[in-house]
Design a protein around this motif. Structure first.
Motif, PDB file in Angstrom:
ATOM      1  N   ASP B  12       0.972  -1.218  -0.394  1.00  0.00           N
ATOM      2  CA  ASP B  12       0.373   0.095  -0.322  1.00  0.00           C
ATOM      3  C   ASP B  12       0.844   1.475  -0.052  1.00  0.00           C
ATOM      4  OD1 ASP B  12       1.007  -0.762   2.998  1.00  0.00           O
ATOM      5  OD2 ASP B  12      -0.682   0.523   3.925  1.00  0.00           O
ATOM      6  N   GLU B  13       1.776   1.166   0.593  1.00  0.00           N
ATOM      7  CA  GLU B  13       2.869   1.967   0.692  1.00  0.00           C
ATOM      8  C   GLU B  13       3.355   2.736  -1.143  1.00  0.00           C
ATOM      9  OE1 GLU B  13       5.043   3.155   3.870  1.00  0.00           O
ATOM     10  OE2 GLU B  13       4.579   0.972   4.534  1.00  0.00           O
ATOM     11  N   GLU B  14       3.426   3.868  -1.522  1.00  0.00           N
ATOM     12  CA  GLU B  14       3.833   3.843  -2.429  1.00  0.00           C
ATOM     13  C   GLU B  14       5.142   4.433  -2.440  1.00  0.00           C
ATOM     14  OE1 GLU B  14       1.346   7.269  -3.567  1.00  0.00           O
ATOM     15  OE2 GLU B  14       2.949   7.080  -6.370  1.00  0.00           O
ATOM     16  N   VAL B  15       5.603   4.408  -1.318  1.00  0.00           N
ATOM     17  CA  VAL B  15       6.963   5.025  -1.760  1.00  0.00           C
ATOM     18  C   VAL B  15       8.069   3.505  -1.695  1.00  0.00           C
ATOM     19  CG1 VAL B  15       6.920   5.149   0.949  1.00  0.00           C
ATOM     20  CG2 VAL B  15       9.340   5.781  -0.139  1.00  0.00           C
ATOM     21  N   VAL B  16       7.565   2.643  -0.855  1.00  0.00           N
ATOM     22  CA  VAL B  16       7.967   1.138  -0.938  1.00  0.00           C
ATOM     23  C   VAL B  16       7.502   0.783  -2.585  1.00  0.00           C
ATOM     24  CG1 VAL B  16       7.787  -1.220  -0.825  1.00  0.00           C
ATOM     25  CG2 VAL B  16       7.149   0.506   0.934  1.00  0.00           C
ATOM     26  N   ARG B  17       6.235   1.184  -3.150  1.00  0.00           N
ATOM     27  CA  ARG B  17       6.386   0.299  -4.553  1.00  0.00           C
ATOM     28  C   ARG B  17       7.676   0.767  -5.255  1.00  0.00           C
ATOM     29  NH1 ARG B  17       1.312   1.397  -3.552  1.00  0.00           N
ATOM     30  NH2 ARG B  17       1.281   3.186  -5.363  1.00  0.00           N
ATOM     31  N   ASP B  18       8.030   2.122  -5.663  1.00  0.00           N
ATOM     32  CA  ASP B  18       8.068   2.928  -6.032  1.00  0.00           C
ATOM     33  C   ASP B  18       9.747   2.988  -5.705  1.00  0.00           C
ATOM     34  OD1 ASP B  18       6.863   3.862  -7.029  1.00  0.00           O
ATOM     35  OD2 ASP B  18       7.029   6.620  -6.289  1.00  0.00           O
ATOM     36  N   SER B  19      10.162   2.688  -4.904  1.00  0.00           N
ATOM     37  CA  SER B  19      11.536   2.430  -4.841  1.00  0.00           C
ATOM     38  C   SER B  19      12.232   0.815  -5.227  1.00  0.00           C
ATOM     39  CB  SER B  19      12.492   1.849  -3.073  1.00  0.00           C
ATOM     40  OG  SER B  19      11.263   1.806  -2.301  1.00  0.00           O
ATOM     41  N   CYS B  20      11.405  -0.273  -4.593  1.00  0.00           N
ATOM     42  CA  CYS B  20      11.276  -1.442  -5.227  1.00  0.00           C
ATOM     43  C   CYS B  20      11.534  -1.563  -7.034  1.00  0.00           C
ATOM     44  CB  CYS B  20      10.496  -2.330  -4.862  1.00  0.00           C
ATOM     45  SG  CYS B  20      10.042  -2.784  -3.601  1.00  0.00           S
ATOM     46  N   GLU B  21      11.055  -0.894  -7.799  1.00  0.00           N
ATOM     47  CA  GLU B  21      10.779  -0.775  -9.230  1.00  0.00           C
ATOM     48  C   GLU B  21      12.520   0.276  -8.985  1.00  0.00           C
ATOM     49  OE1 GLU B  21       7.466   0.182 -11.418  1.00  0.00           O
ATOM     50  OE2 GLU B  21       6.321   0.031 -10.311  1.00  0.00           O
ATOM     51  N   GLN B  22      12.560   0.397  -8.673  1.00  0.00           N
ATOM     52  CA  GLN B  22      13.759   1.870  -9.436  1.00  0.00           C
ATOM     53  C   GLN B  22      15.550   0.515  -8.705  1.00  0.00           C
ATOM     54  OE1 GLN B  22      14.512   5.199  -6.838  1.00  0.00           O
ATOM     55  NE2 GLN B  22      12.808   5.796  -8.315  1.00  0.00           N
ATOM     56  N   ILE B  23      15.139   0.094  -8.071  1.00  0.00           N
ATOM     57  CA  ILE B  23      16.246  -0.850  -7.213  1.00  0.00           C
ATOM     58  C   ILE B  23      16.689  -2.091  -8.008  1.00  0.00           C
ATOM     59  CG2 ILE B  23      17.698  -2.954  -5.693  1.00  0.00           C
ATOM     60  CD1 ILE B  23      15.384  -1.460  -3.707  1.00  0.00           C
TER      61      ILE B  23
END
Lengths: 138, 369
Positions: B12-23
């Motif tokens: 649910d946390e956008e920041v987690v989703r984004d950082s995972c995608e970035q990694i």
């Protein structure tokens, strides 16, 4: 009158057993083909009263292919076919509906290997007789 | 097919989703993400992912529930749990619901990459195992067909020539010669029949056996089996004593297969009997069943062998040696008996002998025959 039979089977030892029973009955002349190709050639070159046909030959159920070809051939369509197979159970799937009656290629009879001499002669004679009656009275 | 690994993020946390995608950006990955369980579950059905990350704490349906639902859809899907509340008990809970691994928040990019690689490797191994299992099943089926052709063809040829020989000699045969022919033909025929029944079992199509069920007299099949093994028993001077209840009821089954079971059990009893020994065959009605037991006074079976003797062809780890003496006969027997919704059991004492008992449910009145 001597009846002319063709046997198509790829096992020479098995053929020898069948042929010697038919020979000693004294009423038949038996030709043999040990593969489907020679069998089809024989069928085109001579006239036979009955075909004894194995199913599992070569790479699979090539006997089925022969039976199908025969039934499409106007010249050979009426020839009676006796299937002699060791794989009755395994090829049951080829016979939709009833497990044994080989309706899918409309062959006349099916017996299982090995076949008792009495049964063999009975089947061969009755198939030839039925076919002849069909010829006279189609 | 693309060679990219497909990864689904449910968090649910956008920041987690984004950082995972970035990694993972720039790597051989295709990434999809969902911000809650419901959207995630919808994606699972169409994304064909190799790996799923699930956050445990989300609004709406919980991560645990998502894990459970995905597991139910496809138990081979590999899932890794992400959570900020990493406790041992929640980790255990997640594993129980089908998670493969656990990643506590916060995590470093390196930790995330590592767990991604491991998860994908796990997925690859899972798929490989499934493929291997499938291949093994196919092999077994093919084996049945190979056996059928390779064993049956020569036997048929032998038997056919025997038929021919007898047919040609028939008038010149003395009764003693005729008897030898008959003996050979009967044994050959049994061999062919046995291969046929084995095939039915090996090809795992017990259903086919059931198709041919009809009313069978247990008593008749026992006598037939005893007749069959009598010559072998005679050679070892083993006596077969029978006590068969008169009120034994008919059962619904396949006579030939049942005879085979009895021949098998009698054959083993003879094999493991001492010369001059005795085998007791008892058949009686007990409750709703016919109980047939075969008792020998032979060498017996050791307690550690006992659990494995019915495994035979399908024997598990360590069963190989234990079961080798019994071959596949007992395994086949068990399958046949079970196809009759019966049971087969053994009791044994080393040095004193073994008793095999077959229980077959009676044919109920009014049951279709």
């Amino acid at each position: 009158m001597t009846k002319r039979l063709l046997m198509i089977d790829d096992d020479p030892d098995f053929v020898a057993g069948i042929k010697s029973i038919l020979d000693s009955a004294g009423e038949f002349e038996v030709d043999v083909a040990y593969n489907p190709k020679d069998g089809l050639k024989a069928l085109q070159t001579r006239e036979y009263d009955l075909l004894l046909l194995d199913i599992m030959m070569g790479r699979g159920a090539e006997g089925v292919m022969i039976a199908r070809k025969l039934r499409k051939d106007p010249k050979l369509r009426e020839m009676p076919v006796l299937i002699i197979t060791g794989m009755r159970e395994q090829i049951a799937f080829l016979f939709p509906g009833e497990p044994i009656h080989p309706r899918f290629v409309e062959v006349d009879e099916l017996v299982e290997k090995p076949v008792e001499p009495k049964l063999l002669l009975e089947k061969v004679k009755s198939l030839i007789k039925t076919a002849e009656a069909r010829k006279v009275n189609p | 097919m693309d060679t990219k690994s497909r990864i689904l993020l449910i968090d649910d946390e956008e920041v987690v989703r984004d950082s995972c995608e970035q990694i993972l950006a720039g790597g051989p990955y295709e990434i999809a993400s969902a911000s809650d369980g419901v959207a995630g579950l919808r994606l699972v059905e169409e994304f064909h992912q190799n790996l799923i990350f699930v956050d445990l704490k989300m609004p709406g349906i919980s991560g645990f529930e998502v894990l459970e639902k995905i597991s139910a859809m496809d138990p081979t899907i590999v899932m890794v749990v992400i959570t900020g509340f990493a406790t041992v008990s929640s980790a255990v809970d997640a594993m129980k619901r089908g998670a493969y691994d656990f990643l506590p928040k916060p995590f470093t990019p390196e930790e995330f990459r590592l767990i991604t690689r491991r998860g994908l490797e796990k997925r690859r191994l899972t798929l490989e195992t499934i493929a291997l299992r499938r291949e093994k099943e196919m092999l077994r089926e093919h084996f049945a067909h190979i056996v059928s052709h390779e064993l049956k063809a020569p036997l048929s040829a032998i038997q056919q020539n025997l038929f021919a020989l007898e047919f040609e000699l028939t008038r010149d045969l003395t009764p003693a010669q005729k008897e030898k022919f008959d003996r050979t033909k009967v044994r050959m025929d049994e061999l062919l029949q046995m291969i046929n029944s084995w095939l039915k079992v090996i090809s795992a199509d017990i259903g086919k056996l059931k198709e041919g069920f009809k009313q069978v007299s247990v008593k008749g099949e026992i006598s037939h089996a005893i007749e069959t093994v009598q010559p072998i028993a005679a050679r070892k001077d083993v006596e077969i004593v029978t006590t068969i209840d008169e009120d034994l009821s008919p059962i619904l089954g396949d006579g030939l297969s049942l005879t085979e079971v009895f021949v098998n059990l009698l054959g083993n009893a003879i094999k493991y009997s001492r010369d001059g020994g005795r085998i007791t065959v008892t058949a009686k009605a007990e409750g709703g069943e016919d109980v047939i037991s075969f008792k020998d006074e032979g060498i017996g079976i050791s307690p550690d062998e006992l659990p494995h003797i019915f495994e035979g062809f399908y024997r598990g780890k360590g069963g190989q040696e234990a079961a080798s003496g019994h071959g596949i006969g007992l395994a086949v027997s068990r399958q046949i008996v079970e196809a009759h919704t019966g049971t087969i059991q053994v009791e044994s004492e080393p040095g004193k002998g073994s008793t095999f008992s077959v229980r077959l449910p009676k044919l109920k009145l009014g049951e279709p025959v």
